[in-house]
Design an enzyme around this catalytic site. Structure first.
Site, PDB file in Angstrom:
ATOM      1  N   LYS A  10      -0.852 -15.119  -1.030  1.00  0.00           N
ATOM      2  CA  LYS A  10       0.592 -14.913  -0.980  1.00  0.00           C
ATOM      3  C   LYS A  10       1.150 -15.298   0.397  1.00  0.00           C
ATOM      4  O   LYS A  10       0.370 -15.475   1.352  1.00  0.00           O
ATOM      5  CB  LYS A  10       0.900 -13.437  -1.302  1.00  0.00           C
ATOM      6  CG  LYS A  10       0.450 -13.014  -2.716  1.00  0.00           C
ATOM      7  CD  LYS A  10       0.827 -11.556  -3.010  1.00  0.00           C
ATOM      8  CE  LYS A  10       0.440 -11.155  -4.418  1.00  0.00           C
ATOM      9  NZ  LYS A  10       0.922  -9.807  -4.789  1.00  0.00           N
ATOM     10  N   ARG A  37     -11.328  -9.696  -8.396  1.00  0.00           N
ATOM     11  CA  ARG A  37     -10.484  -8.524  -8.139  1.00  0.00           C
ATOM     12  C   ARG A  37     -11.217  -7.465  -7.313  1.00  0.00           C
ATOM     13  O   ARG A  37     -10.611  -6.738  -6.523  1.00  0.00           O
ATOM     14  CB  ARG A  37      -9.914  -7.966  -9.449  1.00  0.00           C
ATOM     15  CG  ARG A  37      -8.772  -8.866  -9.962  1.00  0.00           C
ATOM     16  CD  ARG A  37      -8.173  -8.410 -11.252  1.00  0.00           C
ATOM     17  NE  ARG A  37      -7.342  -7.222 -11.163  1.00  0.00           N
ATOM     18  CZ  ARG A  37      -6.020  -7.223 -10.997  1.00  0.00           C
ATOM     19  NH1 ARG A  37      -5.360  -8.356 -10.826  1.00  0.00           N
ATOM     20  NH2 ARG A  37      -5.339  -6.107 -10.974  1.00  0.00           N
ATOM     21  N   THR A  81      -4.516  -2.730  -5.737  1.00  0.00           N
ATOM     22  CA  THR A  81      -3.160  -3.229  -5.478  1.00  0.00           C
ATOM     23  C   THR A  81      -2.525  -2.663  -4.207  1.00  0.00           C
ATOM     24  O   THR A  81      -1.895  -3.395  -3.455  1.00  0.00           O
ATOM     25  CB  THR A  81      -2.252  -2.888  -6.686  1.00  0.00           C
ATOM     26  OG1 THR A  81      -2.890  -3.371  -7.868  1.00  0.00           O
ATOM     27  CG2 THR A  81      -0.885  -3.502  -6.551  1.00  0.00           C
ATOM     28  N   ARG A 114      -7.909  -6.853   0.845  1.00  0.00           N
ATOM     29  CA  ARG A 114      -6.723  -6.009   1.085  1.00  0.00           C
ATOM     30  C   ARG A 114      -7.071  -4.823   1.984  1.00  0.00           C
ATOM     31  O   ARG A 114      -6.287  -4.433   2.854  1.00  0.00           O
ATOM     32  CB  ARG A 114      -6.159  -5.516  -0.253  1.00  0.00           C
ATOM     33  CG  ARG A 114      -5.428  -6.615  -1.036  1.00  0.00           C
ATOM     34  CD  ARG A 114      -5.109  -6.177  -2.450  1.00  0.00           C
ATOM     35  NE  ARG A 114      -4.278  -7.133  -3.181  1.00  0.00           N
ATOM     36  CZ  ARG A 114      -4.095  -7.109  -4.502  1.00  0.00           C
ATOM     37  NH1 ARG A 114      -4.690  -6.174  -5.230  1.00  0.00           N
ATOM     38  NH2 ARG A 114      -3.338  -8.001  -5.093  1.00  0.00           N
ATOM     39  N   ASN A 164       0.528  -7.563  -0.347  1.00  0.00           N
ATOM     40  CA  ASN A 164      -0.906  -7.301  -0.445  1.00  0.00           C
ATOM     41  C   ASN A 164      -1.767  -8.564  -0.434  1.00  0.00           C
ATOM     42  O   ASN A 164      -2.818  -8.626  -1.063  1.00  0.00           O
ATOM     43  CB  ASN A 164      -1.202  -6.413  -1.658  1.00  0.00           C
ATOM     44  CG  ASN A 164      -0.616  -6.979  -2.940  1.00  0.00           C
ATOM     45  OD1 ASN A 164      -0.104  -8.099  -2.947  1.00  0.00           O
ATOM     46  ND2 ASN A 164      -0.702  -6.229  -4.016  1.00  0.00           N
ATOM     47  N   HIS A 196      -2.900 -12.624  -4.910  1.00  0.00           N
ATOM     48  CA  HIS A 196      -2.793 -12.339  -6.344  1.00  0.00           C
ATOM     49  C   HIS A 196      -4.046 -12.868  -7.024  1.00  0.00           C
ATOM     50  O   HIS A 196      -4.534 -13.930  -6.657  1.00  0.00           O
ATOM     51  CB  HIS A 196      -1.576 -13.049  -6.952  1.00  0.00           C
ATOM     52  CG  HIS A 196      -1.701 -13.187  -8.444  1.00  0.00           C
ATOM     53  ND1 HIS A 196      -1.404 -12.161  -9.305  1.00  0.00           N
ATOM     54  CD2 HIS A 196      -2.164 -14.201  -9.219  1.00  0.00           C
ATOM     55  CE1 HIS A 196      -1.654 -12.548 -10.546  1.00  0.00           C
ATOM     56  NE2 HIS A 196      -2.123 -13.782 -10.516  1.00  0.00           N
TER      57      HIS A 196
END
Ligand code: ATP
Ligand code: MG
Length: 192
Positions: free
Chosen positions: A9, A120, A126, A137, A157, A160
């Site tokens: 991002k 993930r 998240t 993250r 964060n 994606h």
């Protein structure tokens, strides 16, 4: 074998985390089969994030939960003029689109065994403030929805990644043409 879409991002790009992100996928033995920097348009981001009632209501419910959980100093009515999860979700989706179009992003497709879940896990959960150290993250960000919502912006964060097979299929064809997805062997293929 699965393919999944990852976007670094605008905050990830601006924090110089392109190389660090790619490194973490590569060192796991995941294969990058497409890679490019792009500055997304609002239309692209609008097609990227789901528009269905359930997804938007889910975003709204998360926001409502964070107001309750963190004892927000302001009320939902004060901030959104409504307590309806769908209407709140629509605002959050709007902030998300604004955030995602605020600078260039890096898009990539990652292939590997159970790559959707594996990626993930590498990224972490998240909400950055609660993401485990050792995840991207959890190592490089500290944002939270209660603070972000107070400032009327999306949670920043860094990354994606597709949430499931349907999302992955939709997102990969949205961001890449079939010719841009490469088939080749890496050293990992010889050990599996
Ligand atoms: P992503 O889809 O970006 O990989 P995710 O699947 O973990 O993340 P989603 O529930 O799909 O999370 O939310 C999409 C994005 O919307 C999040 O990554 C975050 O940037 C933003 N977001 C989610 N919930 C909130 C919230 N309550 N307030 C502000 N932004 C939010
Ligand atoms: Mg998601």
């Amino acid at each position: 074998m699965e393919r999944t879409l990852v976007l670094i991002k605008p905050d990830g790009v601006k924090k110089h985390l392109i190389g660090e992100t790619i490194k973490r996928f590569e060192m796991r033995g995941l294969k990058i089969v497409a890679l490019q920097m792009t500055w997304p348009t609002k239309e692209q981001m609008d097609s990227h994030y789901p528009k269905d009632n359930d997804w938007i209501t889910g975003l709204g419910k998360n926001t409502i939960r964070s107001y309750e959980e963190f004892e927000s100093p302001t009320t939902l009515i004060e901030d959104y003029g409504t307590e309806d999860a769908y209407e709140i979700g629509k605002s959050v989706r709007e902030w998300l689109i604004n955030f995602m179009t605020s600078g260039p992003i890096v898009k990539m497709v990652i292939e590997g065994l159970h790559s959707i879940k594996a990626v993930r896990k590498i990224i972490g959960q998240t909400i950055p403030a609660f993401a485990e150290p050792g995840t991207i993250r959890g190592d490089f960000s500290i944002d939270s929805p209660d603070y972000a919502n107070l400032k009327k912006r999306a949670v920043q964060n860094l990354i994606h990644a597709s949430g499931n097979k349907q999302e992955a299929e939709h997102e990969i064809q949205l961001w890449f043409s079939p010719e841009e997805l490469h088939s080749y062997k890496t050293i990992q293929d010889f050990f599996l």
